[in-house]
Enzyme design. Structure first.
Site, PDB file in Angstrom:
ATOM      1  N   ASP A   1       0.877  -1.174   0.000  1.00 14.13           N
ATOM      2  CA  ASP A   1       0.000   0.000   0.000  1.00 14.13           C
ATOM      3  C   ASP A   1       0.913   1.222   0.000  1.00 14.13           C
ATOM      4  OD1 ASP A   1      -1.669   2.124   0.600  1.00 14.13           O
ATOM      5  OD2 ASP A   1      -2.763   1.076   2.190  1.00 14.13           O
ATOM      6  N   HIS A   2       0.940   1.946  -1.119  1.00 16.51           N
ATOM      7  CA  HIS A   2       1.889   3.053  -1.263  1.00 16.51           C
ATOM      8  C   HIS A   2       1.616   4.181  -0.277  1.00 16.51           C
ATOM      9  CE1 HIS A   2       5.108   5.158  -3.022  1.00 16.51           C
ATOM     10  NE2 HIS A   2       4.955   4.763  -4.266  1.00 16.51           N
ATOM     11  N   ARG A   3       0.421   4.223   0.309  1.00 17.29           N
ATOM     12  CA  ARG A   3       0.133   5.241   1.322  1.00 17.29           C
ATOM     13  C   ARG A   3       0.915   4.982   2.602  1.00 17.29           C
ATOM     14  NH1 ARG A   3      -6.164   4.365   1.848  1.00 17.29           N
ATOM     15  NH2 ARG A   3      -5.291   2.258   2.110  1.00 17.29           N
TER      16      ARG A   3
END
Length: 446
Positions: A418-420
């Site tokens: 999850d790039h967040r």
């Protein structure tokens, strides 16, 4: 005072369940702790225990009923000193209005499928609710799901009458208000509401692509519906990116053979454990998360949850779908313990006997398709995780080592992140740490 038994929420995401079987019948005396019914969720079959003594005066929802909403009245219990027949006769009208609210639900639900949200978690039995109507200026009690649905629809919760315990507003109340237009709009809520997930083609539109009679229609069960909804949510709300590495299994396979050879045997000459490559994978990911703690996280809108332990979910295929039992504190467990724990989880998962706490939560997950000969693939992140590791088959390949070609057993793994929560460099550190543990398994044993 009679006691109302309501459909319990057996997991944070449960909205409905199937009443599979009643283990008690009308007129039976029950005690606190007695198992009175079996409820089927999308993942497991759970037992419902009574929390009060009394006599079952009336069974409102018969066994075999599908999609019973959480908080729905399912039975009435007469307590000591009460006339069971009188409770049964008068209890039907005291039910929290299930039928009017249930009728419009399919129409509202079909209009725009929503992402799952935590459902209320009531007790298996609760005293008869009062029926206060939410009034302007008073605190409004509503389930998290009801709040989200009202926010998306732009409705004012204060204008909706709740039918849940003690007048609490639940999912069916909001859906009824949406269908009937019985609630005023909340101007601010409409602007801030998150966009609904996109709807695909309707059933009828899809069927037009095929010749009538050339297919068989198999209705989705609750598990397939939840899997479909969660995958759509994951792929539309989580910005995935992927990192792939190849791991040399030469040392790991030698260690596995030695560990299994040293396993003590019982009187029937059966080994106490049999460690698999997947057990090494679980342990390696758990220890990698400890080495790179910044990646052992869960993203929320306002905070980052930094986990202290490595709780690894492991995808297990079961009839009709899959489930991910969690190996808790995997970083502290030996390979033999992980192996035996996973065998137990897999057996009970296929029998749908896992408890909710055994498959909910976790900080990361493993999905292994190597046994099917799959070389590599990318897995979809399973919220609330920020990462998932997709494991391919171990296969002999020609590699170059110190300028010389040689044959080695290699395994490709892909980390979805999850790039967040996990940036590219951080994800690279995590998968590099995993590769180091896999290629040097002695590091997992000290």
């Amino acid at each position: 005072m009679s006691v109302k038994i309501l459909m319990p929420a057996l997991s944070p995401t449960m909205e409905k369940g199937n009443l599979a079987r009643w283990l008690k019948k009308e007129g039976d005396t029950i005690k606190s702790g007695d198992v009175i019914a079996e409820i089927e969720t999308d993942k497991a079959t759970m037992e419902v225990e009574a929390i009060d003594d009394g006599v079952i005066a009336k069974i409102v929802v018969p066994e075999g009923t599908q999609d019973v909403p959480v908080n729905e009245l399912i039975a009435l219990v007469a307590q000591e000193g009460e006339d069971a027949k009188a409770v049964a006769a008068g209890g039907g009208g005291a039910a929290p209005a299930p039928k009017p609210a249930a009728a419009p639900a399919p129409t509202a639900a079909a209009a725009a499928p929503a992402a799952p949200a935590p459902a209320a978690a009531p007790a298996a039995t609760a005293p008869a609710p009062a029926a206060p109507k939410a009034a302007s200026g008073d605190r409004v009690f509503a389930s998290p799901l009801a709040k989200r649905l009202a926010k998306e629809a732009g409705l004012d919760l204060a204008q909706i009458t709740g039918s849940g315990p003690h007048g609490r507003i639940v999912e069916r109340d909001v859906k009824a208000a949406v269908a009937g237009g019985g609630a005023k709009a909340a101007p601010a809520a409409a602007k801030s509401a998150a966009p609904a997930l996109p709807a695909g083609m309707s059933d009828e539109t899809i069927k037009k692509f095929f010749v009538p009679g050339s297919y068989e229609e198999v209705p989705h069960d609750s598990m397939r519906k939840v899997i479909a909804r969660r995958l759509v949510e994951a792929k539309t709300t989580i910005p995935h990116f992927y990192l792939t590495v190849d791991c040399n299994l030469t040392a790991l396979l030698a260690a596995r053979e030695a560990i299994n050879a040293a396993a003590p045997k019982d009187k029937d000459k059966q080994p106490a454990y049999k460690v698999s490559v997947n057990d090494f994978v679980i342990k390696a990911l758990a220890m990698a998360l400890q080495r790179v703690p910044e990646a052992n996280v869960t993203y929320t809108e306002n905070t980052m949850l930094k986990h202290k332990t490595s709780d690894i979910g492991v995808a297990v295929s079961i009839p009709g779908g899959l489930i991910t039992p969690i190996v808790r504190n995997a970083q502290t467990k030996g390979l033999a313990v992980i192996s035996n724990e996973m065998k137990d989880y897999a057996a009970r998962a296929r029998a749908r006997k896992l408890k909710p706490e055994e498959y909910q939560g976790g900080s990361s997950a493993v999905s292994n398709l190597g046994m099917f000969g799959i070389k590599n693939f990318s897995a979809v992140i399973n919220p609330p995780h920020a990462t998932i590791l997709a494991v391919g088959a171990g296969e002999e390949r020609v590699i170059v080592e110190k300028g010389q070609m040689k044959v080695a057993t290699m395994m490709s793994v892909t980390l979805s992140t999850d790039h967040r929560a996990v940036d590219g460099a951080l994800g690279a550190q995590l998968i590099s740490a995993f590769k180091d543990f896999i290629e040097n398994p002695v590091g997992m044993l000290v």
